[in-house]
Design a protein around this motif. Structure first.
Motif, PDB file in Angstrom:
ATOM      1  N   SER A  60      14.153 -62.663 -75.167  1.00 11.57           N
ATOM      2  CA  SER A  60      13.068 -62.533 -74.194  1.00 11.57           C
ATOM      3  C   SER A  60      12.848 -61.076 -73.810  1.00 11.57           C
ATOM      4  O   SER A  60      11.800 -60.723 -73.280  1.00 11.57           O
ATOM      5  CB  SER A  60      13.376 -63.362 -72.946  1.00 11.57           C
ATOM      6  OG  SER A  60      14.479 -62.789 -72.278  1.00 11.57           O
ATOM      7  N   ARG A  61      13.849 -60.219 -74.051  1.00 12.65           N
ATOM      8  CA  ARG A  61      13.687 -58.816 -73.667  1.00 12.65           C
ATOM      9  C   ARG A  61      13.063 -57.965 -74.778  1.00 12.65           C
ATOM     10  O   ARG A  61      12.865 -56.773 -74.612  1.00 12.65           O
ATOM     11  CB  ARG A  61      15.044 -58.240 -73.249  1.00 12.65           C
ATOM     12  CG  ARG A  61      15.423 -58.656 -71.821  1.00 12.65           C
ATOM     13  CD  ARG A  61      16.576 -57.858 -71.310  1.00 12.65           C
ATOM     14  NE  ARG A  61      17.810 -58.211 -72.007  1.00 12.65           N
ATOM     15  CZ  ARG A  61      18.778 -57.349 -72.269  1.00 12.65           C
ATOM     16  NH1 ARG A  61      18.670 -56.100 -71.935  1.00 12.65           N
ATOM     17  NH2 ARG A  61      19.870 -57.752 -72.907  1.00 12.65           N
ATOM     18  N   LEU A  62      12.813 -58.591 -75.957  1.00 14.26           N
ATOM     19  CA  LEU A  62      12.139 -57.851 -77.022  1.00 14.26           C
ATOM     20  C   LEU A  62      10.682 -57.618 -76.627  1.00 14.26           C
ATOM     21  O   LEU A  62      10.060 -58.470 -76.014  1.00 14.26           O
ATOM     22  CB  LEU A  62      12.184 -58.643 -78.329  1.00 14.26           C
ATOM     23  CG  LEU A  62      13.557 -58.780 -78.978  1.00 14.26           C
ATOM     24  CD1 LEU A  62      13.443 -59.613 -80.241  1.00 14.26           C
ATOM     25  CD2 LEU A  62      14.159 -57.431 -79.298  1.00 14.26           C
ATOM     26  N   THR A  63      10.158 -56.438 -76.961  1.00 13.93           N
ATOM     27  CA  THR A  63       8.782 -56.145 -76.575  1.00 13.93           C
ATOM     28  C   THR A  63       8.006 -55.538 -77.737  1.00 13.93           C
ATOM     29  O   THR A  63       8.578 -55.099 -78.724  1.00 13.93           O
ATOM     30  CB  THR A  63       8.721 -55.117 -75.433  1.00 13.93           C
ATOM     31  OG1 THR A  63       9.149 -53.868 -75.963  1.00 13.93           O
ATOM     32  CG2 THR A  63       9.557 -55.524 -74.262  1.00 13.93           C
ATOM     33  N   LEU A  64       6.709 -55.492 -77.554  1.00 15.61           N
ATOM     34  CA  LEU A  64       5.850 -54.831 -78.534  1.00 15.61           C
ATOM     35  C   LEU A  64       5.505 -53.419 -78.067  1.00 15.61           C
ATOM     36  O   LEU A  64       4.601 -52.778 -78.593  1.00 15.61           O
ATOM     37  CB  LEU A  64       4.565 -55.639 -78.734  1.00 15.61           C
ATOM     38  CG  LEU A  64       4.706 -56.913 -79.589  1.00 15.61           C
ATOM     39  CD1 LEU A  64       3.429 -57.722 -79.531  1.00 15.61           C
ATOM     40  CD2 LEU A  64       5.026 -56.556 -81.031  1.00 15.61           C
ATOM     41  N   ASP A  65       6.250 -52.932 -77.049  1.00 14.98           N
ATOM     42  CA  ASP A  65       5.921 -51.640 -76.442  1.00 14.98           C
ATOM     43  C   ASP A  65       5.803 -50.510 -77.454  1.00 14.98           C
ATOM     44  O   ASP A  65       4.916 -49.667 -77.355  1.00 14.98           O
ATOM     45  CB  ASP A  65       6.973 -51.265 -75.392  1.00 14.98           C
ATOM     46  CG  ASP A  65       6.738 -52.022 -74.099  1.00 14.98           C
ATOM     47  OD1 ASP A  65       5.718 -52.738 -74.038  1.00 14.98           O
ATOM     48  OD2 ASP A  65       7.566 -51.898 -73.186  1.00 14.98           O
ATOM     49  N   SER A  72      -1.492 -46.099 -78.843  1.00 17.25           N
ATOM     50  CA  SER A  72      -2.066 -45.307 -77.755  1.00 17.25           C
ATOM     51  C   SER A  72      -1.907 -43.805 -77.985  1.00 17.25           C
ATOM     52  O   SER A  72      -2.748 -43.019 -77.591  1.00 17.25           O
ATOM     53  CB  SER A  72      -1.420 -45.711 -76.430  1.00 17.25           C
ATOM     54  OG  SER A  72      -0.057 -45.359 -76.462  1.00 17.25           O
ATOM     55  N   ASP A  73      -0.799 -43.381 -78.636  1.00 18.29           N
ATOM     56  CA  ASP A  73      -0.588 -41.956 -78.862  1.00 18.29           C
ATOM     57  C   ASP A  73      -1.288 -41.545 -80.154  1.00 18.29           C
ATOM     58  O   ASP A  73      -0.939 -42.001 -81.229  1.00 18.29           O
ATOM     59  CB  ASP A  73       0.908 -41.658 -78.944  1.00 18.29           C
ATOM     60  CG  ASP A  73       1.170 -40.168 -78.886  1.00 18.29           C
ATOM     61  OD1 ASP A  73       0.307 -39.403 -79.351  1.00 18.29           O
ATOM     62  OD2 ASP A  73       2.224 -39.777 -78.373  1.00 18.29           O
ATOM     63  N   SER A  74      -2.277 -40.668 -80.022  1.00 16.80           N
ATOM     64  CA  SER A  74      -3.100 -40.341 -81.194  1.00 16.80           C
ATOM     65  C   SER A  74      -2.304 -39.614 -82.276  1.00 16.80           C
ATOM     66  O   SER A  74      -2.707 -39.560 -83.421  1.00 16.80           O
ATOM     67  CB  SER A  74      -4.296 -39.500 -80.768  1.00 16.80           C
ATOM     68  OG  SER A  74      -3.836 -38.266 -80.285  1.00 16.80           O
ATOM     69  N   LEU A  75      -1.148 -39.042 -81.910  1.00 10.90           N
ATOM     70  CA  LEU A  75      -0.327 -38.322 -82.888  1.00 10.90           C
ATOM     71  C   LEU A  75       0.003 -39.205 -84.089  1.00 10.90           C
ATOM     72  O   LEU A  75      -0.104 -38.787 -85.241  1.00 10.90           O
ATOM     73  CB  LEU A  75       0.975 -37.854 -82.231  1.00 10.90           C
ATOM     74  CG  LEU A  75       2.017 -37.293 -83.176  1.00 10.90           C
ATOM     75  CD1 LEU A  75       1.889 -35.787 -83.253  1.00 10.90           C
ATOM     76  CD2 LEU A  75       3.436 -37.670 -82.770  1.00 10.90           C
TER      77      LEU A  75
END
Lengths: 300, 270
Positions: A60-65, A72-75
């Motif tokens: 449950s603590r896995l994320t797609l962050d 989100s970061d254009s780099l």
């Protein structure tokens, strides 16, 4: 007999599962976790000791962050796009260098052909690092090429070539030229030249006959050669680092730095997963085209 | 194909090969440069080879690399040959599609991904990183290449030969050792050499999987090269180029000669 067969299958199968498939799966799993200052530097970890409840908790603590961050970061987007762009351009350039070479080789006498073929394969066995290194001394500001230019009076001061995208292209063409020349040569060598003569007898000019007969017939070699250059060029790390400096973002380099300099393992794993997804399309296309050619061979 | 090379053909072939070989020739020539400045010619000298021979770091890295490459090539040939037999001869079995995917995927996988995921596995199971982990990682990659080389030889192999040996009373092992292996030996040897040179040359996978006491030659070379050109590296590169060229040349001459002999024998048979 059946036992023998089972062992024969089991040993390499198990090795590849454990050391190739499982690690990829782990990379995927870690790409869903987040970075922490600990050993190992990511969380959550799945331990057998915590049992089913611990497993569910970790799940449950896995994320797609990490993936959200990549978008989100254009780099990262820039790095992916410029990797694809560099690989694409380098592939076309390699084709332009390799095609005349393979074409000329296919027209040599059989003895010369053997020698030339050997000379194409030889660099492939020579250290990749050594071959890339050899260009540093040529392209640097005090290097061979600038000395030559200044001696000829073409330029007053040195032209900056090392640590530019130009150097990356040179590096990729140089390193992957044999991969382009070999499949091209293979198709051009077995081509029936009387087809060309027929086209010219029927009124085609030489360039037109080349364009309408030779090029289409060598298409399988062009396709194979282009994939063999394009696929490894996207993930290339050594060439952009040694020859390109910081002039061009490439994803292989970003992954390396994310991992070793920033020590953000989950993010590096996410970069790897996306890179892999990016490569699935060309790889599948390549496999398809190879199978298609094989079937055509078999039907003959 | 017609064997007339026009001047355009000759020119493109000459330019192409100049592009491939001039950079290496420059490295070789400048390895004999007396001057410490890498770009200025100061006369002939072999002093950088002497310095290289006294460079403990490079020597120990070279020994580590050779040891690793020997083990990797041998392991990869055994496992790769097994995989090749499975691909060509085992017929259908459960998981066959997965098996061939596992053989072909490493061929096209960027080494940064293979290296990274390999390291994550080693960390996950708490394996100390060093020579062993490099060996495991490089072997995994090399298996695929060896399997492809040997499988292509097995495809044209006449299985009646094996059946004949078995009919004449040979055991399976004897058949393999006395009939199959000698026939596929050239493919096995080139597979071994391929795995050996891949291991010696590998930088990316080794940088992920090596530990503090296992700095291979490419790793050492890379960290030195990052700080620019040096005459010692030119000397080292020259040695590498010389070894590869000599090895390839002798392998090539042996193939050409055995090819000629085969053709001559066929001539007699006719």
């Amino acid at each position: 007999m059946n036992k023998r067969r089972a062992i024969l299958i089991f040993i390499p199968f198990a090795w590849l599962l454990i050391f190739f498939a499982v690690p990829l799966f782990m990379a995927f799993k870690i790409s869903l976790s987040h970075s922490v200052t600990a050993i190992p530097p990511y969380a959550p970890t799945f331990g057998l000791s915590e049992g089913w409840a611990g497993f569910k908790d970790a799940l449950s603590r896995l994320t797609l962050d990490n993936y959200r961050f990549l978008i989100s970061d254009s780099l990262y987007l820039k790095a992916y796009l410029s990797s694809v762009g560099v690989a694409l351009k380098a592939t076309i350039l390699t084709l332009l260098v390799g095609y005349p070479m393979a074409y000329g080789m296919a027209r040599a006498t059989p003895q010369t052909r053997m020698v030339l073929l050997f000379l194409v394969i030889l660099p492939f066995w020579t250290s990749f690092l050594v071959r890339i290194y050899s260009w540093i001394g040529i392209l640097s500001n005090e290097g061979m090429l600038n000395q030559l230019f200044m001696f000829l009076g073409l330029t007053d001061g040195p032209i900056k070539m090392l640590n530019t995208p130009f150097a990356i292209y040179i590096g990729i063409i140089y390193a992957y030229l044999p991969f382009m020349v070999l499949p091209l040569y293979a198709t051009l060598e077995k081509m029936d030249l009387s087809l060309n003569e027929a086209a010219m007898d029927l009124g085609c000019s030489r360039p037109k006959a080349f364009w309408l007969v030779t090029v289409p017939l060598s298409l399988p070699g062009i396709v194979a050669g282009c994939f063999l250059v394009f696929i490894p060029a996207i993930g290339e790390f050594v060439i952009p680092t040694l020859l390109g400096g910081s002039s061009k973002l490439m994803i292989g380099k970003v992954l390396f730095e994310e991992f070793f300099s920033n020590r953000d393992w989950p993010l590096a794993a996410a970069v790897a997963v996306v890179l892999l997804l990016l490569l699935v399309v060309p790889i599948v296309l390549f496999q398809r085209s190879q199978e298609f050619e094989q079937n055509k061979e078999l039907q003959r | 194909m017609n064997t007339q090379m026009s001047w355009v053909n000759k020119l493109s072939v000459t330019l192409g090969f100049m592009f491939l070989y001039v950079p290496m020739v420059i490295v070789v020539i400048y390895s004999f440069n007396k001057s410490k400045l890498v770009t200025i010619w100061g006369g002939w000298s072999i002093k950088w080879y002497g310095e290289l021979a006294r460079n403990e770091a490079f020597l120990s890295s070279a020994i580590i690399s050779f040891k690793i490459a020997l083990v990797v090539a041998t392991l990869a040939v055994i496992l790769g040959a097994m995989a090749a037999f499975v691909l060509v001869r085992a017929g259908r079995f459960w998981g066959r599609t997965l098996f061939s995917a596992l053989i072909y995927a490493p061929l096209v996988m960027p080494p940064v991904i293979t290296g990274l995921s390999m390291l994550l596995l080693f960390i996950g199971v708490n394996l100390d990183r060093g020579m062993n982990t490099i060996i495991i990682a490089q072997t995994t990659l090399a298996i695929s290449f060896v399997a492809v080389v040997i499988a292509s030889r097995l495809l044209s192999y006449d299985q009646a030969l094996d059946e004949a040996a078995l009919d004449l009373g040979a055991t399976h092992f004897e058949t393999f050792r006395l009939v199959t292996l000698p026939i596929i030996a050239p493919a096995v040897i080139s597979g071994w050499l391929l795995a050996f040179s891949m291991s010696l040359d590998d930088l990316v996978i080794a940088s992920f999987t090596s530990g503090p006491n296992a700095t291979t030659l490419p790793l050492r070379l890379y960290s030195t090269v990052r700080s620019g050109v040096s005459p010692q590296i030119n000397a080292l590169s020259t040695i590498v180029i010389a070894i590869v060229s000599l090895g390839m040349l002798s392998a090539w001459l042996i193939t050409v000669r055995s090819h000629r002999r085969m053709q001559a024998n066929e001539g007699i048979a006719d």
